[in-house]
Scaffold this motif. Structure first.
Motif, mmCIF file in Angstrom:
data_model
loop_
_atom_site.group_PDB
_atom_site.id
_atom_site.type_symbol
_atom_site.label_atom_id
_atom_site.label_comp_id
_atom_site.label_asym_id
_atom_site.label_seq_id
_atom_site.Cartn_x
_atom_site.Cartn_y
_atom_site.Cartn_z
ATOM 1 N N ALA A 39 0.825 -1.213 0.000
ATOM 2 C CA ALA A 39 0.000 0.000 0.000
ATOM 3 C C ALA A 39 0.862 1.267 0.000
ATOM 4 O O ALA A 39 0.372 2.350 -0.267
ATOM 5 N N ALA A 40 2.163 1.130 0.311
ATOM 6 C CA ALA A 40 3.024 2.319 0.350
ATOM 7 C C ALA A 40 3.436 2.697 -1.072
ATOM 8 O O ALA A 40 3.544 1.843 -1.948
ATOM 9 N N ALA A 41 3.646 3.990 -1.306
ATOM 10 C CA ALA A 41 4.075 4.440 -2.632
ATOM 11 C C ALA A 41 5.467 3.872 -2.928
ATOM 12 O O ALA A 41 6.308 3.789 -2.034
ATOM 13 N N ASP A 42 5.683 3.468 -4.186
ATOM 14 C CA ASP A 42 7.004 2.954 -4.560
ATOM 15 C C ASP A 42 8.054 4.054 -4.374
ATOM 16 O O ASP A 42 7.868 5.164 -4.856
ATOM 17 N N PRO A 43 9.159 3.745 -3.674
ATOM 18 C CA PRO A 43 10.114 4.813 -3.316
ATOM 19 C C PRO A 43 11.076 5.165 -4.454
ATOM 20 O O PRO A 43 12.296 5.069 -4.298
ATOM 21 N N TRP A 44 10.525 5.608 -5.596
ATOM 22 C CA TRP A 44 11.388 5.997 -6.716
ATOM 23 C C TRP A 44 12.374 7.103 -6.354
ATOM 24 O O TRP A 44 13.540 7.047 -6.787
ATOM 25 N N MET B 214 13.928 7.679 -3.624
ATOM 26 C CA MET B 214 15.054 7.089 -2.901
ATOM 27 C C MET B 214 15.948 6.307 -3.849
ATOM 28 O O MET B 214 17.178 6.358 -3.762
ATOM 29 N N LEU B 215 15.320 5.572 -4.762
ATOM 30 C CA LEU B 215 16.098 4.774 -5.709
ATOM 31 C C LEU B 215 16.944 5.694 -6.600
ATOM 32 O O LEU B 215 18.123 5.454 -6.838
ATOM 33 N N SER B 216 16.330 6.781 -7.038
ATOM 34 C CA SER B 216 17.033 7.708 -7.919
ATOM 35 C C SER B 216 18.231 8.325 -7.203
ATOM 36 O O SER B 216 19.309 8.460 -7.777
ATOM 37 N N ALA B 217 18.040 8.695 -5.938
ATOM 38 C CA ALA B 217 19.122 9.343 -5.205
ATOM 39 C C ALA B 217 20.231 8.355 -4.852
ATOM 40 O O ALA B 217 21.406 8.710 -4.835
ATOM 41 N N SER B 218 19.868 7.092 -4.582
ATOM 42 C CA SER B 218 20.863 6.130 -4.104
ATOM 43 C C SER B 218 21.430 5.271 -5.226
ATOM 44 O O SER B 218 22.386 4.541 -5.010
ATOM 45 N N LEU B 219 20.827 5.333 -6.407
ATOM 46 C CA LEU B 219 21.223 4.487 -7.535
ATOM 47 C C LEU B 219 21.210 3.013 -7.156
ATOM 48 O O LEU B 219 22.025 2.218 -7.640
ATOM 49 N N GLY B 220 20.317 2.662 -6.249
ATOM 50 C CA GLY B 220 20.192 1.263 -5.854
ATOM 51 C C GLY B 220 21.251 0.820 -4.861
ATOM 52 O O GLY B 220 21.351 -0.356 -4.540
ATOM 53 N N GLY B 221 22.070 1.754 -4.359
ATOM 54 C CA GLY B 221 23.123 1.406 -3.409
ATOM 55 C C GLY B 221 22.633 1.504 -1.974
ATOM 56 O O GLY B 221 21.503 1.918 -1.702
ATOM 57 N N LEU B 222 23.496 1.093 -1.055
ATOM 58 C CA LEU B 222 23.145 1.106 0.358
ATOM 59 C C LEU B 222 23.097 2.540 0.861
ATOM 60 O O LEU B 222 23.881 3.388 0.465
ATOM 61 N N GLY B 223 22.157 2.792 1.761
ATOM 62 C CA GLY B 223 22.083 4.072 2.440
ATOM 63 C C GLY B 223 21.524 3.815 3.817
ATOM 64 O O GLY B 223 21.230 2.672 4.172
ATOM 65 N N THR B 224 21.363 4.866 4.596
ATOM 66 C CA THR B 224 20.735 4.708 5.894
ATOM 67 C C THR B 224 19.242 4.969 5.704
ATOM 68 O O THR B 224 18.851 6.068 5.347
ATOM 69 N N LEU B 225 18.459 3.929 5.927
ATOM 70 C CA LEU B 225 17.046 3.995 5.591
ATOM 71 C C LEU B 225 16.198 3.971 6.857
ATOM 72 O O LEU B 225 16.263 3.016 7.631
ATOM 73 N N ALA B 226 15.425 5.026 7.060
ATOM 74 C CA ALA B 226 14.452 5.029 8.152
ATOM 75 C C ALA B 226 13.133 4.516 7.597
ATOM 76 O O ALA B 226 12.713 4.944 6.528
ATOM 77 N N ALA B 227 12.516 3.588 8.323
ATOM 78 C CA ALA B 227 11.294 2.972 7.810
ATOM 79 C C ALA B 227 10.438 2.543 8.987
ATOM 80 O O ALA B 227 10.877 2.538 10.126
ATOM 81 N N PHE C 133 18.782 8.394 3.904
ATOM 82 C CA PHE C 133 19.903 9.315 4.041
ATOM 83 C C PHE C 133 21.013 8.795 3.137
ATOM 84 O O PHE C 133 21.623 7.759 3.410
ATOM 85 N N THR C 134 21.229 9.506 2.035
ATOM 86 C CA THR C 134 22.206 9.037 1.071
ATOM 87 C C THR C 134 22.831 10.239 0.393
ATOM 88 O O THR C 134 22.147 11.239 0.146
ATOM 89 N N ALA C 135 24.118 10.166 0.115
ATOM 90 C CA ALA C 135 24.851 11.231 -0.572
ATOM 91 C C ALA C 135 24.567 12.592 0.059
ATOM 92 O O ALA C 135 24.369 13.588 -0.625
ATOM 93 N N GLY C 136 24.539 12.622 1.414
ATOM 94 C CA GLY C 136 24.385 13.901 2.111
ATOM 95 C C GLY C 136 22.980 14.477 2.073
ATOM 96 O O GLY C 136 22.758 15.610 2.467
ATOM 97 N N GLU C 137 22.021 13.717 1.595
ATOM 98 C CA GLU C 137 20.658 14.243 1.527
ATOM 99 C C GLU C 137 19.693 13.336 2.265
ATOM 100 O O GLU C 137 19.886 12.123 2.327
ATOM 101 N N ALA C 138 18.637 13.944 2.809
ATOM 102 C CA ALA C 138 17.559 13.170 3.416
ATOM 103 C C ALA C 138 16.409 13.130 2.424
ATOM 104 O O ALA C 138 15.728 14.124 2.229
ATOM 105 N N VAL C 139 16.226 11.993 1.773
ATOM 106 C CA VAL C 139 15.211 11.885 0.724
ATOM 107 C C VAL C 139 13.961 11.240 1.300
ATOM 108 O O VAL C 139 14.004 10.123 1.811
ATOM 109 N N ARG C 140 12.864 11.988 1.230
ATOM 110 C CA ARG C 140 11.595 11.453 1.740
ATOM 111 C C ARG C 140 10.953 10.566 0.685
ATOM 112 O O ARG C 140 11.149 10.766 -0.500
ATOM 113 N N ALA C 141 10.136 9.613 1.176
ATOM 114 C CA ALA C 141 9.452 8.706 0.244
ATOM 115 C C ALA C 141 8.412 9.459 -0.548
ATOM 116 O O ALA C 141 7.880 10.438 -0.095
#
Lengths: 490, 442
Positions: free
Chosen positions: B401-406, B408-421, B434-442
């Protein structure tokens, strides 16, 4: 455990009163909390809650491949202020009722980012892709500011964002085995690259094509059109199938110096004659002859125009504009002539179509100066003009308070030149004009046409007119545009 | 309670979050860039903004904002709160347009009036109760306990009826079947049970496998009603948990009087939801040193804005007080000990296996948990369903039911990051990456 769950569920579904629940032994570690044997309703629910809880607490992760990040070329991002701006604009487009204004601002932002060769912040790319999915005009811009990262994303979601990818040339099997659309796309791609090769392909299979397919394939030859195409196009005019003939006509009209153009010029020469220095006399063709039919001229108008007037309009539209030199060297002089039999409007309509099709700036300028312009043509005609002429036409339109003034303005390059902007500002601030129709639409055009530096001037005008709030909003809009430009400069 | 916003100017995004609706925000944006403002300023104690804004009438509107709470006052007739003038003033402040100045008299008077009202309220609340008042309070509490017990008994009976008659046809019974009981539970002052029951009403329409999900939730609710019937026999912490689940509210003063947990609290994620026209916002905090999680919950009626004083991607040294319970999570921020600081990478982030064991521990203490914060070192991976995957190859599916986190994917390029969920029984709901110095919201 799953056995116990199946027993619980089967009793719960039909009801304990019809199917009493008798539990078998539960697997470890639940056997201590869920005893085997018959249970009542409460016991059934307690057991169901317990099994559910155990499932949640005992859930294990799935094992899967360890993610490997994609490596892309680093691209230069927009400056931080511009990044914050596009985030706010996207939020605005999504949330507010004022969609149009926000969308135009977003459009301008994207244009600036594309000009500066900067990429949008990564996390906003999906939202931009979604917007461009709905609004095709944004696509080339999003391709430009999305860079390799957006292309990578699009590859993961081809149904929605497939338009991002480079349309490579379709495979050759598309020509031999594909459906009509695939074959049309293939032929178009081949023609782009090598028009002779495309010609060879089409002529090779010509005999085997159905009329409908052949018409579409002929249309695909619009790309890479060259004089060598004339021969087969002329042959197509002799085809007995009407679809094939009609498909060839628009291509022939695009071939300058063709025999087709010559025949149209001959018709003009035979039908129109200078009569003194102020009149054009029209000699009606006696009847619709087979050569007119062959050249794709329609005998009857679908719009209920008079039959012969319709033939005349079509011939004028298809004839090269140069053929009118026999009447007057200067289009301005010719357009001043009155035309016999009330055919002046018919002639101008035909000339307007010819001017747009042949992209003739000289005729376009003269047509723009006429009071009886076809309203659909005002903007495309101005777009044919060099910037200085376009500005002159727009200025004249504003001064004459012409009904086409706004349409002329919309055809100008933006931002408008200084003299046009000054005239627009003066008109916006003229109190007696604010009630006039067209003033509101002028405000809308000014939002995107005026240089943002005019914000302060507009603001000053607001107090003097009856719809000052409209002008204050225009000033605010220009101020935002000015900020957007400044943010890219920093 | 001391709630101080740091003296740093707010971001535009923070101001946007205050807007009660989109049209207010659009109007405020226009006002903010216009020239209708005069005699503006910012400064003083508490830090305030003020200005005169030209409206349609002859007299300009007098607008002031106390950014520490925040609180607003405007002489305009709008019933929106905050109004577009207050929002515009905040936008101008956030853009750096307002100069520092001394507060004009109308702002000082406004603060004095508010302080006076607050003092009276505090005096009323802290005044010792008379014996008469004590007895009345006791009677009220007893009466409430009785009604709640009746509500719980009625719920237990209703639940048993469902499985006696069979749940197979409930996908055709509609929400009404559940809402009627929910309404009676509201009357019994068991609001928590009522809203649990309303959520249940959505399950029969939730697609394949709804019978399993419904039976599971009916069972957990039956366990809750059984626990509630024996509440005096339960360990005190579990009894508090059960009371909270029933809908018993612990007064704020009582929570703030409890033990304080001081830490550098990192704001890792926020989730907004709407139930019965009431908006709620869950802000998730993680203590940098303790690793403890906390959920700050707030509510807003329609037309009101949710508070924005805790901003994702920031951290603050503060005392936090937990509501009582067996697995304390809901909390209030008490005293703040410093300025809000930017947070690049929150910690401690864990692997999926450790996160699941934390969830299991929490469920062991409070079986009715339906959300639990996770701070993972993981990637988001597209698919059906999407998954979060860690460096050990352990994966959890996302809540469908959650929106697909595009983003986050775009910012992280599919790599590891610190993910709050949030962990939920239906899957993981990603909140912030939290990836590449940015906090990306879903």
């Amino acid at each position: 455990m799953s056995d116990v769950w199946a027993q619980l569920l089967s009793s719960a579904l039909v009801g304990v009163q019809r199917r009493p629940c008798v539990l078998g032994p539960a697997a470890a570690p639940l056997e201590t909390v869920i005893p085997a044997g018959p249970v009542d309703e409460a016991g059934l629910l307690h057991a169901a809650g317990t099994v559910t809880l155990a499932g949640r607490a005992g859930a294990l992760a799935e094992k899967t491949a360890i993610p490997a990040p994609v490596v892309l070329v680093e691209e230069t991002l927009v400056p931080p202020a511009a990044a914050a701006r596009v985030s706010a604009l996207l939020g605005g487009v999504r949330a507010t009722g004022d969609q149009r204004g926000m969308r135009r601002l977003l459009h301008e932002w994207l244009e600036l980012a594309a000009v500066h060769h900067r990429r949008s912040p990564a996390h906003l790319l999906p939202a931009l892709l979604d917007l461009a999915d709905q609004d095709g005009t944004l696509r080339p811009l999003v391709v430009a500011v999305g860079g390799t990262r957006a292309a990578w994303l699009a590859g993961l979601r081809p149904q929605q964002w497939g338009w991002m990818r480079e349309p490579g040339e379709p495979a050759e099997t598309a020509w031999t085995d594909g459906d009509t659309n695939a074959r049309v796309a293939y032929l178009g791609a081949v023609r782009e690259r090598d028009s002779a090769e495309g010609r060879r392909l089409l002529l090779e299979t010509w005999k085997n094509e159905s009329a409908a397919d052949l018409a579409k394939l002929i249309g695909a030859c619009r790309s890479g059109l060259d004089p060598a195409d004339e021969e087969w196009l002329e042959k197509a005019l002799d085809d007995r199938r009407v679809q094939v003939r009609s498909a060839a006509v628009p291509l022939l009209q695009r071939l300058p110096g063709s025999a087709y153009a010559g025949r149209m010029a001959e018709r003009v020469a035979a039908w129109f004659h200078a009569d003194g220095r102020k009149t054009i006399r029209v000699e009606f063709p006696a009847e619709f002859d087979p050569s007119m039919k062959r050249d794709g001229i329609e005998q009857k108008s679908a719009y209920g125009r008079g039959e012969k007037a319709w033939w005349i309009e079509q011939v004028v539209a298809a004839a090269p504009l140069s053929c009118w030199r026999t009447i007057d060297e200067d289009p301005a002089v010719m357009l001043k002539r009155s035309v016999g039999d009330d055919l002046g409007q018919v002639l101008r309509r035909g000339l307007t179509s010819a001017t747009l099709a042949q992209r003739d700036a000289r005729w376009a300028k003269e047509l723009c100066g006429m009071a009886s312009l076809e309203s659909y043509a005002a903007r495309p005609l101005v777009e044919l003009l060099p910037p200085a002429d376009a500005a002159e036409v727009a200025l004249a339109g504003l001064q004459r308070r012409s009904g086409f003034a706004n349409a002329f303005l919309s055809g100008l390059d933006r931002p408008w030149p200084a003299d046009v902007s000054a005239a627009v500002v003066a008109k916006l601030g003229t109190a007696q004009l604010t009630e006039e129709s067209g003033w509101r639409s002028l405000v809308t055009h000014a939002e995107s046409g005026l240089d943002p530096a005019y914000a302060a001037d507009i603001e000053k005008l607001a107090d003097g007119v009856s719809f000052g709030e409209v002008l204050r909003q225009l000033a605010a809009f220009l101020q935002i545009r000015s900020d957007i430009h400044r943010e890219f400069a920093s | 309670m001391v709630r101080r916003m740091s003296d740093v100017r707010w971001s535009t995004e923070q101001v946007h979050a205050l807007a009660p609706d989109a049209s207010s925000l659009a109007a405020a944006r226009k006002l903010a860039t216009g020239s209708g403002w005069s005699q503006e300023g910012a400064g003083g104690e508490p830090l305030s903004l003020w200005g005169l804004c030209k409206g349609s009438g002859a007299t300009p509107y007098q607008t002031c904002v106390d950014v520490t709470e925040p609180a607003y006052k405007c002489s305009c007739p709008s019933r929106k709160f905050p109004c577009k003038h207050a929002l515009a003033l905040l936008l101008r402040w956030s853009a750096g347009t307002l100069a520092t100045a001394d507060q004009p008299s109308y702002v000082v008077e406004w603060h004095a009036g508010r302080a006076g009202r607050a003092a009276k309220k505090a005096a009323r609340e802290s005044a010792p109760r008379t014996a008469e008042q004590e007895r009345a309070a006791e009677r009220r509490a007893e009466k409430r306990a009785d009604r709640m017990a009746e509500g719980v008994a009625e719920l237990a009976q209703w639940l048993d009826d469902q499985v006696r008659q069979g749940i197979a046809g409930l996908d055709r019974a509609g929400y009404k079947h559940f809402d009627q009981v929910a309404a009676r539970l509201v009357d019994a002052q068991a609001a928590g049970l009522a809203s649990a029951l309303r959520r249940l009403g959505a399950l029969p329409a939730s697609g394949a496998g709804w019978e399993d999900r419904l039976l599971g939730e009916l069972g957990l609710l039956r366990l809750l009603s059984t626990a509630a019937a024996r509440i005096d026999d339960l360990p005190p912490e579990l009894a508090d948990t059960v009371r909270a689940r029933l809908g018993h509210n612990v007064p704020t003063e009582q929570v703030l009087a409890g033990p304080k947990v001081r830490d550098v609290w990192q704001v890792i994620g926020v989730r907004d939801e709407v139930e019965e026209r009431l908006s709620s916002r869950s802000v998730w905090l993680i203590g940098r040193d303790s690793g403890r999680a906390a959920r700050v919950l707030s509510f807003a009626a329609p037309g009101q804005a949710l508070p924005v004083d805790l901003i994702v991607g920031t951290e603050i040294d503060a005392d936090v007080c937990y509501y009582p319970g067996a697995a304390p999570m809901r909390a209030l921020v008490a005293a703040r000990h410093g300025d809000v600081r930017r947070l690049d990478r929150p910690g401690p982030a864990v692997f999926v296996a450790r996160a699941l064991s934390d969830v299991a521990d929490a469920l062991a203490a409070d079986p009715w948990i339906t959300r639990h914060p996770l701070l993972l070192q993981a990637a988001v991976v597209p698919g059906d369903p999407w998954r979060v995957v860690d460096a050990a190859g352990d994966a959890l599916p996302l809540d469908p039911a959650a929106a697909d986190p595009w983003p986050m994917l775009s910012a992280s390029l599919g790599g590891l990051g610190t993910l709050a969920a949030e962990w939920t029984p239906r899957g993981v709901v990603p909140l912030t990456m939290f990836t590449a110095g940015e906090a990306v919201r879903a």
